[in-house]
Design an enzyme around this catalytic site. Structure first.
Site, PDB file in Angstrom:
ATOM      1  N   ASP A  11       0.864  -1.176   0.000  1.00  0.00           N
ATOM      2  CA  ASP A  11       0.000   0.000   0.000  1.00  0.00           C
ATOM      3  C   ASP A  11       0.902   1.227   0.000  1.00  0.00           C
ATOM      4  O   ASP A  11       1.630   1.472   0.967  1.00  0.00           O
ATOM      5  CB  ASP A  11      -0.909  -0.016   1.223  1.00  0.00           C
ATOM      6  CG  ASP A  11      -2.088   0.952   1.070  1.00  0.00           C
ATOM      7  OD1 ASP A  11      -2.080   1.738   0.108  1.00  0.00           O
ATOM      8  OD2 ASP A  11      -2.993   0.915   1.912  1.00  0.00           O
ATOM      9  N   ASP A 105      -2.688   2.311  -6.132  1.00  0.00           N
ATOM     10  CA  ASP A 105      -1.630   2.331  -5.125  1.00  0.00           C
ATOM     11  C   ASP A 105      -1.629   1.109  -4.214  1.00  0.00           C
ATOM     12  O   ASP A 105      -0.983   1.121  -3.166  1.00  0.00           O
ATOM     13  CB  ASP A 105      -1.765   3.589  -4.266  1.00  0.00           C
ATOM     14  CG  ASP A 105      -3.065   3.623  -3.480  1.00  0.00           C
ATOM     15  OD1 ASP A 105      -4.040   2.993  -3.919  1.00  0.00           O
ATOM     16  OD2 ASP A 105      -3.111   4.299  -2.440  1.00  0.00           O
ATOM     17  N   GLU A 106      -2.317   0.050  -4.611  1.00  0.00           N
ATOM     18  CA  GLU A 106      -2.489  -1.065  -3.676  1.00  0.00           C
ATOM     19  C   GLU A 106      -2.579  -2.370  -4.453  1.00  0.00           C
ATOM     20  O   GLU A 106      -3.239  -2.442  -5.489  1.00  0.00           O
ATOM     21  CB  GLU A 106      -3.776  -0.841  -2.873  1.00  0.00           C
ATOM     22  CG  GLU A 106      -4.006  -1.765  -1.724  1.00  0.00           C
ATOM     23  CD  GLU A 106      -5.285  -1.414  -0.984  1.00  0.00           C
ATOM     24  OE1 GLU A 106      -5.617  -2.165  -0.049  1.00  0.00           O
ATOM     25  OE2 GLU A 106      -5.951  -0.425  -1.334  1.00  0.00           O
TER      26      GLU A 106
END
Length: 524
Positions: A11, A105-106
């Site tokens: 993350d 983003d993950e």
């Protein structure tokens, strides 16, 4: 559950805000809020400096401004975020073929699938190396969770924030989870948490104590049973490399309610065009067009129309959306509009009737063009024909250009910079780049002919000025250790054996000078 912590969850830390800080030296170490900057905007991401004041994602921007008035409020630059996200995902694919992206983003990574780790020590080494590689490539930080299941790996990355790594040893799940709040578990939102609180259940340990029968009575069979299993730390969900999208949609919230019917229809056409662009960029087509309307009183209506077959044709989707908006009463005011497509497919099945109509219209246009040519040889017609489906042009004065806070610009005399704020006929620009010192601020008229929009500056290592392959850069540094100027040294976490490309003269996160004030990039 696995016997080794071979599921990794990455993350990125405050991703949008961190990208903005990395590309704008004057904002490093300062509170930054990215999202809708209008009176009805919503926060997408807040930097950790802004979170200290209580600002968080999904909060109304107006409330965030009250909590942290001195933050820089910036509009998102999704093209840049996607480029950096793609580079990070490429790094993850070097670890394993099984990478499950959840957002820009993950992502989850199955280390076991590639034999990248067989025990806790190896998994930790892979996670630490990944964090170093991300910093070297992007200048950003990410937090890593390692565990024997997806749920626990995600919990680990949350505990690791910011810029850390947490490894949860198999067998310690119950001990770790018991004191945590029920909101920690996936699928427990505010409503479910409140329902459990009223019955005296506040922690995950109390969920286990309550038993499955009680949870089924409170929440239903499916939800209650799954919650009881997860509360025991059990999660057998696999990492899935391909997550099939169920829909593609776009929507806009307007600063002022729309009352004009023609304006509403125009916005629907514009949203349909954006939706088709996303659909085509994903290589998909869709069969059902969905219209979303949120009215002045916050009531939300959805309308849908199913086509004969999947399509990505702009005209077909715009026409369907136009028919749907005709069935909605909008005279009281429209606060939000959205257009989406569901029933996605990897192919298009064109409507033969639509094709016939198009061919007929094309034939008519050719005949009309021939007739016009005959008229042109004689007397000039009194009224020139208007093409079918095209509105007659309306003369209108072009208004002043709108400069969005946070977006990139270039000035003929001062170079590249970004919009810090605009209003009252003026625009304020800070001239700086990711590898420069905090820049100077200058103000121009909004219609300054020397000022124009620009592309975002490079952030990835291979795009930065003076970038070289890692091996060549390392050889140069060894041959001439004094080549880098003062303040150009890389942080120790970036000096790794990573294959990522690193420049000699760019520090990903230099400490900001204490004398540089935070920018208030508010818009009028």
């Amino acid at each position: 559950m696995r016997a080794a912590p071979t599921i990794l969850h990455l993350d990125m830390d405050a991703f949008y805000a961190s990208v903005e800080q990395a590309s704008k030296p004057s904002l490093r170490g300062k509170p930054v809020v990215v999202g809708g900057i209008g009176p009805r905007g919503v926060v997408a991401t807040a930097s950790y400096e802004a979170r200290v004041f209580g600002v968080h994602s999904a909060m109304a921007t107006a409330q965030a401004r009250r909590l942290c008035p001195n933050a820089a409020y910036l509009a998102p630059r999704f093209a840049l975020y996607r480029r950096i996200s793609d580079a990070v995902m490429e790094l993850l694919h070097t670890l394993s073929p099984l990478v499950e992206p959840l957002s820009l983003d993950e992502a989850f990574v199955d280390l076991e699938a590639a034999g990248a780790a067989d025990c806790a020590e190896e998994a930790r080494a892979v996670g630490e190396q990944l964090r170093q590689d991300i910093r070297s490539l992007t200048g950003l930080t990410g937090s890593v969770g390692l565990a024997g299941s997806k749920m626990l790996a995600k919990i680990g990355s949350e505990q690791a924030k910011p810029d850390g790594l947490v490894l949860i040893e198999p067998g310690t799940e119950r001990e770790l989870l018991e004191p945590m709040t029920v909101r920690t578990l996936p699928g427990v939102g505010p409503a479910t948490a409140e329902h459990l609180r009223r019955t005296g259940i506040h922690t995950i340990g109390e969920i286990v104590e309550a038993g499955e029968d009680e949870l089924v009575r409170l929440l239903g069979k499916a939800h209650g049973s799954s919650l009881h299993v997860m509360a025991q730390g059990l999660d057998d969900r696999p990492v899935v490399a391909e997550r099939d999208a169920k829909s593609v949609s776009v929507e806009d919230t307007f600063d002022v309610d729309l009352h004009d019917r023609a304006r509403v229809q125009s916005e629907v056409r514009r949203l349909a065009e954006r939706c088709v662009q996303r659909l085509r960029s994903a290589g998909r087509s869709g069969r059902t067009v969905v219209l979303k309307v949120r009215r002045y009183d916050f009531s939300t209506l959805t309308r849908s129309e199913t086509l004969r077959g999947p399509t990505d044709d702009l005209a077909v989707i715009q026409e369907a959306a136009a028919r749907l908006i005709e069935s909605v009463e909008t005279t009281g005011g429209v606060r939000l509009l959205g257009v989406g497509v569901t029933g996605l497919a990897d192919f298009t099945q064109e409507d033969l009737f639509a094709q016939a109509a198009t061919a007929e219209a094309a034939g008519a246009a050719v005949a009309e063009e021939a007739e016009g040519a005959e008229v042109a040889q004689g007397a000039e017609p009194e009224h020139a024909p208007v093409a079918s489906g095209e509105p007659e042009p309306v003369a209108a004065e072009a208004g002043p250009r709108r400069w969005v806070p946070g977006h990139d610009v270039r000035h003929a005399a001062f170079g590249t910079g970004w919009v810090q704020g605009s209003g009252v006929g003026r625009v304020t620009v800070r001239f700086e780049q990711p590898w420069s010192a905090p820049g100077r601020v200058r103000t121009f008229p909004v219609d300054d002919p020397d000022l124009e929009p620009a592309e975002p500056p490079p952030l990835l290592a291979q795009e930065r000025p003076g970038a070289e392959p890692a091996s060549e850069a390392e050889e140069t540094e060894e041959a001439d250790p004094g080549a880098a100027g003062e303040g150009d040294a890389q942080p120790s976490s970036a000096r790794s054996s990573s294959p990522a490309i690193r420049p000699k003269s760019w520090s990903p996160s230099p400490s900001p000078p204490a004398s540089v004030p935070g920018a208030d990039a508010s818009s009028p």
